[in-house]
Design a protein around this motif. Sequence first.
Motif, PDB file in Angstrom:
ATOM      1  N   GLN A 127       0.841  -1.195   0.000  1.00 21.18           N
ATOM      2  CA  GLN A 127       0.000   0.000   0.000  1.00 21.18           C
ATOM      3  C   GLN A 127       0.882   1.253   0.000  1.00 21.18           C
ATOM      4  OE1 GLN A 127      -2.794  -1.027   3.296  1.00 21.18           O
ATOM      5  NE2 GLN A 127      -4.347  -0.836   1.699  1.00 21.18           N
TER       6      GLN A 127
ATOM      7  N   TYR B 159       3.114   2.000   2.315  1.00 22.34           N
ATOM      8  CA  TYR B 159       4.336   1.750   3.097  1.00 22.34           C
ATOM      9  C   TYR B 159       5.426   1.207   2.179  1.00 22.34           C
ATOM     10  CZ  TYR B 159       7.504  -0.462   6.433  1.00 22.34           C
ATOM     11  OH  TYR B 159       8.614  -0.849   7.139  1.00 22.34           O
TER      12      TYR B 159
ATOM     13  N   ARG C 127     -11.032   1.541   3.656  1.00 22.21           N
ATOM     14  CA  ARG C 127      -9.577   1.743   3.565  1.00 22.21           C
ATOM     15  C   ARG C 127      -8.881   1.238   4.828  1.00 22.21           C
ATOM     16  NH1 ARG C 127      -8.745   1.699  -1.562  1.00 22.21           N
ATOM     17  NH2 ARG C 127      -9.835   3.352  -2.704  1.00 22.21           N
ATOM     18  N   LYS C 128      -9.531   1.429   5.964  1.00 18.28           N
ATOM     19  CA  LYS C 128      -8.952   0.952   7.217  1.00 18.28           C
ATOM     20  C   LYS C 128      -8.881  -0.571   7.240  1.00 18.28           C
ATOM     21  CE  LYS C 128      -9.666   1.166  12.227  1.00 18.28           C
ATOM     22  NZ  LYS C 128     -10.537   1.687  13.316  1.00 18.28           N
TER      23      LYS C 128
ATOM     24  N   LYS D 279      -6.209  -1.864   4.787  1.00 13.83           N
ATOM     25  CA  LYS D 279      -4.867  -1.758   5.350  1.00 13.83           C
ATOM     26  C   LYS D 279      -4.566  -2.928   6.282  1.00 13.83           C
ATOM     27  CE  LYS D 279      -1.883   1.411   7.915  1.00 13.83           C
ATOM     28  NZ  LYS D 279      -1.791   2.742   8.589  1.00 13.83           N
ATOM     29  N   LYS D 280      -5.591  -3.370   7.011  1.00 16.79           N
ATOM     30  CA  LYS D 280      -5.403  -4.463   7.969  1.00 16.79           C
ATOM     31  C   LYS D 280      -5.285  -5.817   7.280  1.00 16.79           C
ATOM     32  CE  LYS D 280      -7.409  -6.412  12.174  1.00 16.79           C
ATOM     33  NZ  LYS D 280      -8.506  -6.305  13.180  1.00 16.79           N
TER      34      LYS D 280
END
Length: 445
Positions: free
Chosen positions: A18, A20, A145-146, A149-150
């Motif tokens: 993503q 990172y 989106r949260k 990300k997980k």
Amino acid sequence: MTPDNTIRVGEYIVIQKQNYRKLHKFNKPDSCINIGRDSVNLTGIEGCRFHSVFKLIPKGGKRTKEFSVQLTEEAGDLKDEIDVKTSGTDNRNIIDDGQSQKLSYSEIEELRNDAKKASDIVETLISNSNTFSNKTEFSQEKYLRKKEKKYFEYVQILKPNLRMISEIMYKLEPGKIQNIRIDTLSQIITAVNIQSEGVHLLYDSGSNGLLAAALLSAIGESNDGKLIHMHPGNMSQKQALLAMNYKEEQSSRCVSVNIYSVLRQYYQGCDIHDTNEKTDHNTMKRKAESPVIQSKIPKLEENLEENTETKPDTEEKAVDNSKTKENDGKPKEFKKPKWHFENITAAELLKGKVDSLVIACKEDPQNLFDELMQFVKPGRPFAIYYTVAEPLQKMYMNLKIRSNVAALKVTCNWMRNYQVLPDRTHPEVMMNGASGFLLTGYVLK
């Protein structure tokens, strides 16, 4: 010979998950890397093209934090895979009481073990949520989106470039690169007009090789371009320079030397590392023409003694080699270390003068500039970077009364990042606004 866009062992790569990114040296085909709390085994990426996407495959069940990689076509987008049918108009009636999710923690963990992809997990969580359908469209997107990300299960392997390396290092720990941001880096390159020809001089005391990598990138693969990279320590910092994966033809254009050692070589024509010459301390001090060198002689010799002890090609090792006899009974000649020849090369380049001067230091920039400006050709530019403004302001006033410099300017780069989304464009709330100051100008004579 493998093409340049192919992942090879022994080179640096950038791993992106993503937003990172992480810089990693791919030392061996089965090397592992930690991405957050996950350990990813990189077996299988060798020989693939850069920008390839790999799916993370859990090892020994879904509960583990260890993953292997599998080449895939593209990374899935959670928002595209999940069809959100209804949304609310505002969130005022939504109460965060921790009871909105019907599934328990154990049921969610079981779901993670059984689900084949992240979209299945999130769809089940949405269907068992009491409040998701009442949230606004923006809140629903933020929720997705949260969760993405997980549960995101893809990584991409990128080829390092100057922008990526600069952003990764600045985000990780800006103090290790003297807070030099990518915009400041571009201003330095522009100010000194780096070209593919000529000789360029850099003094760097702590940017982790970022400035050297940037200047060498601007020089390119020209046969005529050279970079003298001066540093104060025993060994130069080269992580960013190595991370660029330059070919030998280009990396050899950068000559890294200790500043005190190369100035000794320049003024006296001999390196005190040379074990074949015995030079009296008082004689060397009397011959030295530089005030900086005279004041640094005790410290210089102390540093060089430490240098001799820590480097692999040490004087002691050379002495041990001298004890070995050839077949004809004659002793072997000393094998001089690489830095000895780099000092000679740099000193010869300095005699012909340089086309630009860049200083990025933690010491007082005035003394360094006074010593190094004599090597700059008339009419050539210089740029001095410092993390705070006061030393450069003082230096500006000192240089303003001289007749050998012109076009002096002290500038500060201040870049603001913006979030650009429909109806939600605004500056980022959390950002680092510090990126040092620049003093630029031209040497006249």
